[in-house]
Design a protein around this motif. Structure first.
Motif, PDB file in Angstrom:
ATOM      1  N   ALA A 138       0.813  -1.216   0.000  1.00 11.64           N
ATOM      2  CA  ALA A 138       0.000   0.000   0.000  1.00 11.64           C
ATOM      3  C   ALA A 138       0.848   1.269   0.000  1.00 11.64           C
ATOM      4  O   ALA A 138       0.662   2.126  -0.862  1.00 11.64           O
ATOM      5  CB  ALA A 138      -0.986  -0.022   1.163  1.00 11.64           C
ATOM      6  N   PRO A 139       1.812   1.428   0.947  1.00 10.25           N
ATOM      7  CA  PRO A 139       2.618   2.651   0.906  1.00 10.25           C
ATOM      8  C   PRO A 139       3.423   2.801  -0.382  1.00 10.25           C
ATOM      9  O   PRO A 139       3.500   3.907  -0.933  1.00 10.25           O
ATOM     10  CB  PRO A 139       3.551   2.538   2.114  1.00 10.25           C
ATOM     11  N   VAL A 140       3.998   1.694  -0.885  1.00  8.20           N
ATOM     12  CA  VAL A 140       4.784   1.793  -2.129  1.00  8.20           C
ATOM     13  C   VAL A 140       3.865   2.193  -3.280  1.00  8.20           C
ATOM     14  O   VAL A 140       4.205   3.041  -4.109  1.00  8.20           O
ATOM     15  CB  VAL A 140       5.498   0.456  -2.435  1.00  8.20           C
ATOM     16  N   GLU A 141       2.666   1.608  -3.304  1.00  9.31           N
ATOM     17  CA  GLU A 141       1.747   1.896  -4.402  1.00  9.31           C
ATOM     18  C   GLU A 141       1.230   3.338  -4.336  1.00  9.31           C
ATOM     19  O   GLU A 141       1.194   4.034  -5.353  1.00  9.31           O
ATOM     20  CB  GLU A 141       0.568   0.912  -4.359  1.00  9.31           C
ATOM     21  N   MET A 142       0.850   3.794  -3.125  1.00 13.06           N
ATOM     22  CA  MET A 142       0.328   5.157  -2.983  1.00 13.06           C
ATOM     23  C   MET A 142       1.409   6.189  -3.300  1.00 13.06           C
ATOM     24  O   MET A 142       1.180   7.141  -4.044  1.00 13.06           O
ATOM     25  CB  MET A 142      -0.193   5.399  -1.558  1.00 13.06           C
ATOM     26  N   GLY A 143       2.605   6.002  -2.701  1.00 10.30           N
ATOM     27  CA  GLY A 143       3.716   6.911  -2.991  1.00 10.30           C
ATOM     28  C   GLY A 143       4.044   6.885  -4.476  1.00 10.30           C
ATOM     29  O   GLY A 143       4.300   7.918  -5.085  1.00 10.30           O
ATOM     30  N   GLY A 144       3.982   5.678  -5.064  1.00  8.18           N
ATOM     31  CA  GLY A 144       4.277   5.524  -6.491  1.00  8.18           C
ATOM     32  C   GLY A 144       3.278   6.267  -7.359  1.00  8.18           C
ATOM     33  O   GLY A 144       3.662   6.919  -8.324  1.00  8.18           O
ATOM     34  N   LEU A 145       1.984   6.189  -7.003  1.00  6.24           N
ATOM     35  CA  LEU A 145       0.969   6.890  -7.794  1.00  6.24           C
ATOM     36  C   LEU A 145       1.253   8.391  -7.803  1.00  6.24           C
ATOM     37  O   LEU A 145       1.158   9.049  -8.839  1.00  6.24           O
ATOM     38  CB  LEU A 145      -0.432   6.624  -7.221  1.00  6.24           C
ATOM     39  N   TYR A 146       1.623   8.913  -6.622  1.00  6.65           N
ATOM     40  CA  TYR A 146       1.954  10.340  -6.543  1.00  6.65           C
ATOM     41  C   TYR A 146       3.143  10.658  -7.452  1.00  6.65           C
ATOM     42  O   TYR A 146       3.124  11.610  -8.227  1.00  6.65           O
ATOM     43  CB  TYR A 146       2.258  10.723  -5.090  1.00  6.65           C
ATOM     44  N   TRP A 147       4.178   9.820  -7.378  1.00  6.25           N
ATOM     45  CA  TRP A 147       5.393  10.054  -8.169  1.00  6.25           C
ATOM     46  C   TRP A 147       5.083  10.015  -9.673  1.00  6.25           C
ATOM     47  O   TRP A 147       5.544  10.854 -10.436  1.00  6.25           O
ATOM     48  CB  TRP A 147       6.434   9.003  -7.800  1.00  6.25           C
ATOM     49  N   HIS A 148       4.285   9.015 -10.094  1.00  8.59           N
ATOM     50  CA  HIS A 148       3.938   8.915 -11.516  1.00  8.59           C
ATOM     51  C   HIS A 148       3.118  10.120 -11.955  1.00  8.59           C
ATOM     52  O   HIS A 148       3.262  10.587 -13.087  1.00  8.59           O
ATOM     53  CB  HIS A 148       3.129   7.641 -11.789  1.00  8.59           C
ATOM     54  N   PHE A 149       2.261  10.622 -11.062  1.00 14.15           N
ATOM     55  CA  PHE A 149       1.439  11.771 -11.424  1.00 14.15           C
ATOM     56  C   PHE A 149       2.319  12.999 -11.648  1.00 14.15           C
ATOM     57  O   PHE A 149       2.155  13.732 -12.621  1.00 14.15           O
ATOM     58  CB  PHE A 149       0.393  12.051 -10.332  1.00 14.15           C
ATOM     59  N   VAL A 150       3.274  13.223 -10.732  1.00 15.01           N
ATOM     60  CA  VAL A 150       4.191  14.346 -10.892  1.00 15.01           C
ATOM     61  C   VAL A 150       4.992  14.180 -12.183  1.00 15.01           C
ATOM     62  O   VAL A 150       5.261  15.144 -12.902  1.00 15.01           O
ATOM     63  CB  VAL A 150       5.109  14.479  -9.655  1.00 15.01           C
ATOM     64  N   ASP A 151       5.339  12.943 -12.523  1.00 14.77           N
ATOM     65  CA  ASP A 151       6.018  12.630 -13.772  1.00 14.77           C
ATOM     66  C   ASP A 151       5.141  13.011 -14.963  1.00 14.77           C
ATOM     67  O   ASP A 151       5.590  13.643 -15.917  1.00 14.77           O
ATOM     68  CB  ASP A 151       6.347  11.128 -13.781  1.00 14.77           C
ATOM     69  N   CYS A 152       3.866  12.630 -14.907  1.00 15.09           N
ATOM     70  CA  CYS A 152       2.917  12.949 -15.978  1.00 15.09           C
ATOM     71  C   CYS A 152       2.823  14.452 -16.206  1.00 15.09           C
ATOM     72  O   CYS A 152       2.766  14.915 -17.336  1.00 15.09           O
ATOM     73  CB  CYS A 152       1.517  12.430 -15.627  1.00 15.09           C
ATOM     74  N   VAL A 153       2.791  15.205 -15.093  1.00 11.26           N
ATOM     75  CA  VAL A 153       2.714  16.663 -15.210  1.00 11.26           C
ATOM     76  C   VAL A 153       3.942  17.169 -15.968  1.00 11.26           C
ATOM     77  O   VAL A 153       3.837  18.002 -16.873  1.00 11.26           O
ATOM     78  CB  VAL A 153       2.614  17.314 -13.819  1.00 11.26           C
ATOM     79  N   TRP A 154       5.114  16.633 -15.634  1.00 14.09           N
ATOM     80  CA  TRP A 154       6.327  17.055 -16.336  1.00 14.09           C
ATOM     81  C   TRP A 154       6.255  16.698 -17.821  1.00 14.09           C
ATOM     82  O   TRP A 154       6.727  17.455 -18.669  1.00 14.09           O
ATOM     83  CB  TRP A 154       7.576  16.429 -15.706  1.00 14.09           C
ATOM     84  N   VAL A 155       5.657  15.538 -18.137  1.00 17.77           N
ATOM     85  CA  VAL A 155       5.537  15.110 -19.527  1.00 17.77           C
ATOM     86  C   VAL A 155       4.802  16.180 -20.350  1.00 17.77           C
ATOM     87  O   VAL A 155       5.114  16.376 -21.529  1.00 17.77           O
ATOM     88  CB  VAL A 155       4.825  13.744 -19.593  1.00 17.77           C
ATOM     89  N   PHE A 156       3.870  16.896 -19.715  1.00 16.02           N
ATOM     90  CA  PHE A 156       3.187  17.975 -20.436  1.00 16.02           C
ATOM     91  C   PHE A 156       3.945  19.305 -20.355  1.00 16.02           C
ATOM     92  O   PHE A 156       3.899  20.105 -21.282  1.00 16.02           O
ATOM     93  CB  PHE A 156       1.752  18.138 -19.920  1.00 16.02           C
ATOM     94  N   LEU A 157       4.612  19.565 -19.234  1.00 16.54           N
ATOM     95  CA  LEU A 157       5.384  20.806 -19.126  1.00 16.54           C
ATOM     96  C   LEU A 157       6.525  20.816 -20.135  1.00 16.54           C
ATOM     97  O   LEU A 157       6.869  21.860 -20.689  1.00 16.54           O
ATOM     98  CB  LEU A 157       5.963  20.968 -17.713  1.00 16.54           C
TER      99      LEU A 157
END
Lengths: 165, 92
Positions: A138-157
């Motif tokens: 659970a912690p790895v998955e939740m932290g991971g989702l946050y990290w991937h989301f921040v990554d996605c934002v960069w993909v558009f920036l």
């Protein structure tokens, strides 16, 4: 194909495409390691979880280091609006708006990266304490989702701030 | 590996596909400018984000409700970005 230009020619010694592309590759690699950590967590393998999270953390830190270096170059080239802004050339009047957005958006993204690095470090440091080992999913998955989301934002920036002309 | 996760090899292939899309989008920026360039660059970005959503964030292995919530979150964030850019996008 030539159309109406969206962004004035951005001055600078380092081509912005180069630094932006390198940083995007670093962040994508970081996301890969977080996804691999997630897989290892599902199998209850603590050691690969820690190593993958460590690799993701280091790549995230490398991203921020490159970003800091980019800011430093902008400072040296007098391109920080409100602080140190003396642009030259024909496009000079249009540059402040671009650089306000550039520093605002990359800065806010970098703050979220710092939070993500803290989360990854915290999750990685606690992997040993979970009983059974698979409880760290659970912690790895939740932290991971946050990290991937921040990554996605960069993909558009990245295209908006580094590619569009 | 259970049905909830992609195989490690799948993740690696997705990463290589992401790098290929990154290279294509950087290369295309040298040939396309203006609106065509912006649309192309954002198209490549959307493809990359889709790969991250589907495989890295495991939406492929989730229920429909989870998928809707994930996409809705990104949609709202997109609105915020467009609003932040509204001045820039409408300048003549």
């Amino acid at each position: 194909m030539r159309g109406r230009s969206w962004v004035p020619p951005i001055p600078g010694k380092i081509p912005r495409v180069t630094s932006g592309t390198a940083n995007t590759a670093v962040l994508l690699a970081s996301s890969l390691f977080v996804a691999l950590a997630d897989n290892a967590a599902q199998l209850g393998r603590r050691t690969p979880v820690r190593w993958c999270l460590a690799a993701a953390w280091l790549l995230g830190a490398l991203f921020l280091g490159l970003k800091l270096w980019e800011y430093h170059e902008k400072f040296r080239e007098h391109l920080i609006p409100g602080l140190h802004f003396h642009p030259a050339g024909a496009a000079a009047p249009q540059l402040p708006l671009f650089f306000v957005l550039y520093f605002g958006m990359t800065g806010l993204h970098a703050l979220h990266m710092l939070a993500g690095l803290a989360v990854i470090a915290w999750v990685a440091s606690r992997t040993a304490s979970y009983r059974p080992a698979a409880a760290c999913v659970a912690p790895v998955e939740m932290g991971g989702l946050y990290w991937h989301f921040v990554d996605c934002v960069w993909v558009f920036l990245y295209p908006l701030l580094y590619l569009v002309r | 590996m259970n049905a909830r996760s992609p195989a490690n090899l799948t993740l690696l292939s997705v990463f290589l596909a992401l790098l290929a899309l990154l290279a294509l989008s950087a290369a295309s920026s040298f040939y396309l400018t203006g609106t065509a360039g912006a649309v192309t660059a954002l198209g490549f970005a959307a493809a990359k984000a889709a790969l991250i959503f589907v495989f890295f964030m495991r939406l492929r292995y989730q229920s429909g409700l989870v998928r809707i919530f994930a996409v809705a979150g990104f949609f709202w964030f997109g609105l915020a970005v467009v609003l932040a850019l509204s001045d820039y996008l409408t300048r003549r």
